[in-house]
Write a protein that holds these residues in place. Structure first.
Motif, mmCIF file in Angstrom:
data_model
loop_
_atom_site.group_PDB
_atom_site.id
_atom_site.type_symbol
_atom_site.label_atom_id
_atom_site.label_comp_id
_atom_site.label_asym_id
_atom_site.label_seq_id
_atom_site.Cartn_x
_atom_site.Cartn_y
_atom_site.Cartn_z
ATOM 1 N N LYS A 58 0.562 -0.744 -0.375
ATOM 2 C CA LYS A 58 0.117 0.158 0.174
ATOM 3 C C LYS A 58 0.362 1.173 0.012
ATOM 4 C CE LYS A 58 -3.439 -1.438 -0.687
ATOM 5 N NZ LYS A 58 -4.258 -0.529 -1.829
ATOM 6 N N SER A 59 2.199 1.150 -0.653
ATOM 7 C CA SER A 59 2.898 2.018 -1.204
ATOM 8 C C SER A 59 2.460 3.386 -1.975
ATOM 9 C CB SER A 59 4.542 2.251 -0.405
ATOM 10 O OG SER A 59 4.622 1.328 0.647
ATOM 11 N N GLY A 60 1.648 2.611 -2.780
ATOM 12 C CA GLY A 60 1.330 3.333 -4.435
ATOM 13 C C GLY A 60 2.418 2.365 -5.407
ATOM 14 N N THR A 61 2.241 1.377 -5.781
ATOM 15 C CA THR A 61 2.233 0.056 -6.282
ATOM 16 C C THR A 61 1.928 -0.174 -7.781
ATOM 17 O OG1 THR A 61 3.253 -1.110 -4.996
ATOM 18 C CG2 THR A 61 4.170 -2.199 -7.013
ATOM 19 N N LYS A 83 -1.383 -4.824 -12.714
ATOM 20 C CA LYS A 83 -0.230 -5.248 -12.139
ATOM 21 C C LYS A 83 0.354 -6.097 -11.041
ATOM 22 C CE LYS A 83 0.558 -4.418 -7.661
ATOM 23 N NZ LYS A 83 0.693 -5.154 -6.478
ATOM 24 N N SER A 84 -1.099 -7.219 -10.896
ATOM 25 C CA SER A 84 -1.474 -8.368 -9.948
ATOM 26 C C SER A 84 -0.408 -9.236 -11.134
ATOM 27 C CB SER A 84 -1.836 -8.579 -9.373
ATOM 28 O OG SER A 84 -2.910 -8.503 -9.628
ATOM 29 N N LYS A 85 -0.535 -9.323 -12.379
ATOM 30 C CA LYS A 85 -0.314 -9.964 -13.574
ATOM 31 C C LYS A 85 1.385 -10.404 -13.692
ATOM 32 C CE LYS A 85 -4.235 -11.637 -13.903
ATOM 33 N NZ LYS A 85 -4.524 -12.960 -14.089
ATOM 34 N N ASN A 86 1.687 -9.589 -12.618
ATOM 35 C CA ASN A 86 3.581 -8.710 -13.280
ATOM 36 C C ASN A 86 3.578 -8.938 -11.826
ATOM 37 O OD1 ASN A 86 3.110 -8.173 -15.765
ATOM 38 N ND2 ASN A 86 4.124 -6.934 -15.435
ATOM 39 N N MET A 87 3.393 -9.779 -10.551
ATOM 40 C CA MET A 87 4.206 -10.483 -9.170
ATOM 41 C C MET A 87 4.217 -11.026 -8.895
ATOM 42 S SD MET A 87 1.119 -8.632 -6.034
ATOM 43 C CE MET A 87 1.797 -8.837 -4.609
ATOM 44 N N ARG A 103 9.875 -6.366 -19.143
ATOM 45 C CA ARG A 103 9.019 -6.549 -17.912
ATOM 46 C C ARG A 103 9.008 -5.255 -17.018
ATOM 47 N NH1 ARG A 103 10.676 -12.398 -17.244
ATOM 48 N NH2 ARG A 103 12.428 -12.001 -16.674
ATOM 49 N N ILE A 104 7.788 -4.595 -15.869
ATOM 50 C CA ILE A 104 8.128 -4.376 -15.029
ATOM 51 C C ILE A 104 7.264 -5.243 -14.296
ATOM 52 C CG2 ILE A 104 7.443 -2.337 -14.154
ATOM 53 C CD1 ILE A 104 7.152 -0.893 -16.587
ATOM 54 N N LEU A 105 8.640 -5.597 -12.944
ATOM 55 C CA LEU A 105 7.479 -6.934 -12.179
ATOM 56 C C LEU A 105 7.604 -5.871 -10.712
ATOM 57 C CD1 LEU A 105 10.228 -9.909 -13.232
ATOM 58 C CD2 LEU A 105 7.559 -9.231 -14.574
#
Length: 296
Positions: A58-61, A83-87, A103-105
Motif C-alpha cells: 500500500k505504498s503506491g505500487t 499490476k498483480s499479473k506481473n507480481m 518487463r516491469i515486475l
C-alpha cells in the motif's frame, strides 16, 4: 509452509500462509502452492532490461507500475492488465517468463526471497516509500476488502497487529530499514526512490525523474499526458475489474483505488493511537535518516 490463522485482540481472524515464519496472502492458492512459488523465486531468471518495483504494501505500487508502464510503451494509454499479473509472489514463473520485454515486475517481499539474478545483473529497481500512517490505514482497508483474507476486524485491533509487526509481509519498519541500508551501502546500484507524497505533490516533475531513470525518450507532451491519465480519479475508473472478478476477489464496493489522499490517517487515528504510533516509530526508526510527510 502451512495455512495460518492470525487472530486479533477482538477475536477477528485473518487467513494467511506461513512460509518458515514469514506470513503472506495466499493469493487464492493453496498454502503449498504459494509456498513453493515464493521459495522458487531465488532462482528466477531475470533479464538485463527487467525493471522491478519493490515496496512495502500500500505504498503506491499500482500507481507507479501504471506510470512506468506507460513511459516504457511511450504512450499515455491505460495498461490492459492488472499490476498483480506481473507480481512475483502472485504469478507462476512460466507466466512471468511469457511477459514480453521490457518487463516491469513487482513485489512486496523481503530481500531474502528476491531473485539472486536481480542483484547479480543489477536490474533497475524502483523503490516506493509512503508515510506509514496512511499506509497502515490503506493496508487495513485492503485486508478488509479482499475476500481471501476473510478478515472483518476493527481498526484499533488491526493497528495493534501492525505495530507489533505480526501482519502480512512482516515488519514495515524492518522492510524500509533494510532498503535504506542497501541504498546507502550500494550507491552505484540503479535504485530510484520515489516518495508517494512527492508524487502527489509534484506529479509532473516526479514522472520526468522516473522517465530519466528508465532511460526512455520523452517530451513534455508525453509526461503531461501520462500525468493526466494516471490521476487517481482516472485510474479508479480505467482500472475497474469485471463484475465476475469483483465478486470473486472483493467485498462490497472495495476498490484498489480507495482514496489515494495524503493525510487520511487523521480520519482514523485517535489521539492515543497517534501517540502510541509515534512512540513505536521513534523507537524502531531512531537510527534512520528517512523522513516522511504526513500532510501536504
Amino acid at each position: 509452509m502451512t495455512s495460518f490463522v492470525l487472530t486479533d485482540e477482538g477475536g477477528a481472524t485473518m487467513q494467511l500462509v506461513d512460509i518458515d515464519g514469514y506470513k503472506i496472502c495466499n493469493f487464492y492458492n493453496s498454502a503449498e502452492e504459494e509456498g513453493e512459488l515464493v521459495r522458487a523465486l531465488k532462482t528466477f531468471e531475470c533479464r538485463d532490461d527487467d525493471v522491478f518495483i519493490l515496496a512495502p504494501m500500500k505504498s503506491g505500487t499500482h500507481w507507479v507500475w501504471e506510470i512506468a508502464s506507460m513511459l516504457l510503451q511511450g504512450k499515455a494509454e491505460t495498461i490492459p492488465k492488472r499490476k498483480s499479473k506481473n507480481m512475483l509472489e502472485n504469478v507462476p514463473q512460466n507466466e512471468l517468463n511469457d511477459i514480453p520485454s521490457p518487463r516491469i515486475l513487482n513485489s512486496h517481499l523481503d530481500f531474502k526471497f528476491l531473485p539472486e539474478q536481480l542483484f547479480e545483473k543489477k536490474c533497475k529497481i524502483i523503490h516506493i516509500l509512503r508515510n506509514p500512517k496512511d499506509m497502515a490505514v490503506s493496508f487495513y482497508n485492503h485486508v478488509k476488502g479482499i475476500t481471501c483474507y476473510a478478515y472483518d476486524g476493527e481498526w484499533q485491533h488491526y493497528l495493534k497487529l501492525f505495530l507489533e509487526e505480526k501482519l502480512e509481509y512482516g515488519s514495515w519498519f524492518g522492510n524500509v530499514l533494510s532498503w535504506e541500508t542497501f541504498v546507502k551501502a550500494n550507491p552505484s546500484y540503479p535504485v530510484h526512490v520515489i516518495y508517494y507524497e512527492e508524487l502527489q505533490k509534484n506529479n509532473v516533475s516526479e514522472i520526468e525523474r522516473l522517465a530519466k531513470f528508465l532511460g526512455v525518450d520523452f517530451n513534455d507532451q508525453l509526461v503531461n499526458m501520462v500525468s493526466e491519465k494516471c490521476q487517481f480519479s482516472n485510474m479508479s475508473k480505467d482500472k475497474l475489474v469485471s463484475d465476475d472478478l469483483r465478486k470473486l476477489l472483493y467485498k462490497g464496493n472495495f476498490t484498489m483505488y480507495r482514496k489515494g489522499a495524503v493525510g487520511d490517517w487523521k480520519n482514523w487515528f485517535t489521539v492515543a493511537q497517534n501517540e502510541e504510533f509515534d512512540r513505536v516509530y521513534n523507537q524502531k526508526m531512531k537510527h534512520s535518516a528517512l523522513s516522511f510527510q504526513y500532510t501536504i
